[in-house]
Design an enzyme around this catalytic site. Structure first.
Site, short mmCIF file in Angstrom:
data_model
loop_
_atom_site.label_atom_id
_atom_site.label_comp_id
_atom_site.label_asym_id
_atom_site.label_seq_id
_atom_site.Cartn_x
_atom_site.Cartn_y
_atom_site.Cartn_z
N ASP A 205 48.39 39.35 34.31
CA ASP A 205 48.18 39.74 35.70
C ASP A 205 48.26 38.55 36.66
O ASP A 205 47.29 38.19 37.30
CB ASP A 205 46.83 40.46 35.83
CG ASP A 205 46.79 41.37 37.04
OD1 ASP A 205 47.83 41.51 37.73
OD2 ASP A 205 45.73 41.96 37.31
N ASP B 28 43.39 35.16 40.16
CA ASP B 28 42.58 36.37 39.92
C ASP B 28 42.11 36.38 38.46
O ASP B 28 42.07 37.43 37.82
CB ASP B 28 43.40 37.63 40.23
CG ASP B 28 42.54 38.89 40.31
OD1 ASP B 28 41.32 38.78 40.55
OD2 ASP B 28 43.08 40.00 40.11
N1 LIG Z 1 51.58 42.46 28.25
C1 LIG Z 1 50.69 43.43 28.07
N2 LIG Z 1 50.44 43.92 26.84
C2 LIG Z 1 49.54 44.92 26.65
N3 LIG Z 1 48.85 45.50 27.66
C3 LIG Z 1 49.06 45.06 28.90
C4 LIG Z 1 49.98 44.01 29.18
N4 LIG Z 1 49.97 43.79 30.51
C5 LIG Z 1 49.09 44.65 31.03
N5 LIG Z 1 48.52 45.43 30.08
C6 LIG Z 1 47.50 46.47 30.24
O1 LIG Z 1 47.55 46.95 31.56
C7 LIG Z 1 46.37 46.64 32.26
C8 LIG Z 1 46.69 46.28 33.69
O2 LIG Z 1 47.53 45.16 33.74
P1 LIG Z 1 47.36 44.05 34.84
O3 LIG Z 1 48.53 43.12 34.70
O4 LIG Z 1 45.99 43.46 34.77
O5 LIG Z 1 47.58 44.86 36.20
P2 LIG Z 1 46.57 45.34 37.35
O6 LIG Z 1 45.20 44.79 37.06
O7 LIG Z 1 47.16 44.81 38.61
O8 LIG Z 1 46.63 46.83 37.29
C9 LIG Z 1 45.73 45.50 31.46
O9 LIG Z 1 44.35 45.44 31.61
C10 LIG Z 1 46.13 45.85 30.05
O10 LIG Z 1 45.26 46.85 29.55
MG LIG Z 2 44.47 43.21 36.14
#
Ligand SMILES: Nc1ncnc2c1ncn2[C@@H]1O[C@H](COP(=O)(O)OP(=O)(O)O)[C@@H](O)[C@H]1O
Ligand SMILES: [Mg+2]
Length: 305
Positions: free
Chosen positions: A254, A237
């Site tokens: 993600d 993804d």
């Molecule tokens: N390790 C991280 N550090 C800082 N922000 C994060 C981190 N992981 C996720 N985020 C924030 O959370 C959002 C969503 O995380 P993500 O893993 O893409 O989950 P999903 O898209 O399934 O909701 C990211 O776009 C980012 O803004």
């Molecule tokens: Mg995401």
């Protein structure tokens, strides 16, 4: 071992001590001294004790900022993102009264049937048993494994981050957040952003760059894709939304739907799709990206040809 309450659950703040007849601080006849209204199971500051003890831990050698001490305390600083499948919170884990602080992004997968992921389910085909402890536990349905069934996405992401972090570490190309720990559906990882202000790094989709920075980010992207290929996985993804840019450093996030490109009959296609999903962003900003040559190289590095 301490209880592993999750944030926001009623058990966390609702948990109250049992009144003990032998406890000299408990005043009988129904009068409760103010101090007793505080829960001694909770630390004096912060929201809960660190849940490090009893969690599954990320790979070693651990970064030195990882707080492993019993006396560490977690404080939730706010929501980073709420989504359909997971919520992401910012947590500070620190030893009170010291500068031993770590900032963690806590990704909590929602309950329910995550198999109805919006993502392409193609990754499920021919998933291999990983040698890693967590994958084995999940596949063997051990007690830990059972918890993992509801937490399968967090386990998959935790395993992926650990493996990629380790391969990146060995080659000097770390391109994912360090996975600190996993408990059930709660994955705690390195916070990518400003540890002082708590501001998350922007996603690639949001950054404005000049041509030099663009070329540098593309180089980092191809390096990161190489790390994935050498781990014989595709992101599954990858996009400018699942890529963060912190102080000029590119970080992939993600990864629950990571694809085993050897076991999956369409492994090569998943690699190509990852490449095309990000190359378009770079191309539309004026960079020449030779996608076909890159895909060919990644297939080779993954052992597909
Ligand atoms: N390790 C991280 N550090 C800082 N922000 C994060 C981190 N992981 C996720 N985020 C924030 O959370 C959002 C969503 O995380 P993500 O893993 O893409 O989950 P999903 O898209 O399934 O909701 C990211 O776009 C980012 O803004
Ligand atoms: Mg995401």
């Amino acid at each position: 071992m301490r209880e592993h309450d999750s944030y926001g659950s009623t058990t966390m703040r609702g948990k109250r001590r049992k009144f003990d007849d032998d406890d000299p601080t408990f005043v009988k006849r129904g009068r409760i001294e103010p101090a007793l209204q505080e829960d001694p199971d909770l630390p004096e500051e912060g929201d809960r004790w660190s849940t490090w003890d009893g969690a599954l831990h990320g790979p070693e050698p651990r970064p030195d900022w990882v707080r492993t001490e019993y006396g560490a305390v977690d404080t939730e600083l706010g929501m980073l993102k709420t989504g359909k499948e997971a919520d992401v919170f910012l947590v500070r884990r620190a030893i009170p009264g010291t500068d031993k602080i770590s900032m963690l992004a806590v990704k909590r997968y929602r309950d329910g049937d995550h198999r109805m992921f919006h993502r392409d389910a193609g990754y499920l085909e021919g998933r291999r048993v990983r040698r890693s402890r967590e994958m084995r536990a999940m596949n063997n349905r051990t007690a830990f494994g059972k918890e993992m069934i509801s937490g399968q996405w967090s386990a998959a992401e935790f395993g992926a981050l650990g493996r990629l972090w380790q391969i990146g570490q060995e080659s000097g190309l770390v391109c994912v957040p360090y996975p600190v720990q996993l408990i059930g559906t709660e994955l705690m990882m390195e916070f990518i952003g400003d540890w002082e202000t708590g501001e998350a790094a922007p996603r690639l989709a949001q950054v404005r760059v000049d041509q030099d920075q663009l070329a540098d980010l593309w180089r980092q992207m191809t390096d990161a894709l190489s790390v994935l290929a050498r781990a014989q996985v595709a992101h599954g993804d990858l996009s400018p939304y699942n890529t963060m840019v912190h102080d000029g450093r590119l970080v992939m996030i993600d990864l629950p739907q990571i694809v085993d490109v050897i076991a999956n009959p369409r492994g090569g296609e998943f690699i190509a799709r990852d490449v095309r999903n990000v190359a378009g962003w770079f191309r539309s900003r004026g960079l020449e990206t030779d996608e076909d040559a890159l895909i060919e190289r990644l297939h080779f590095e993954a052992g597909l040809r």
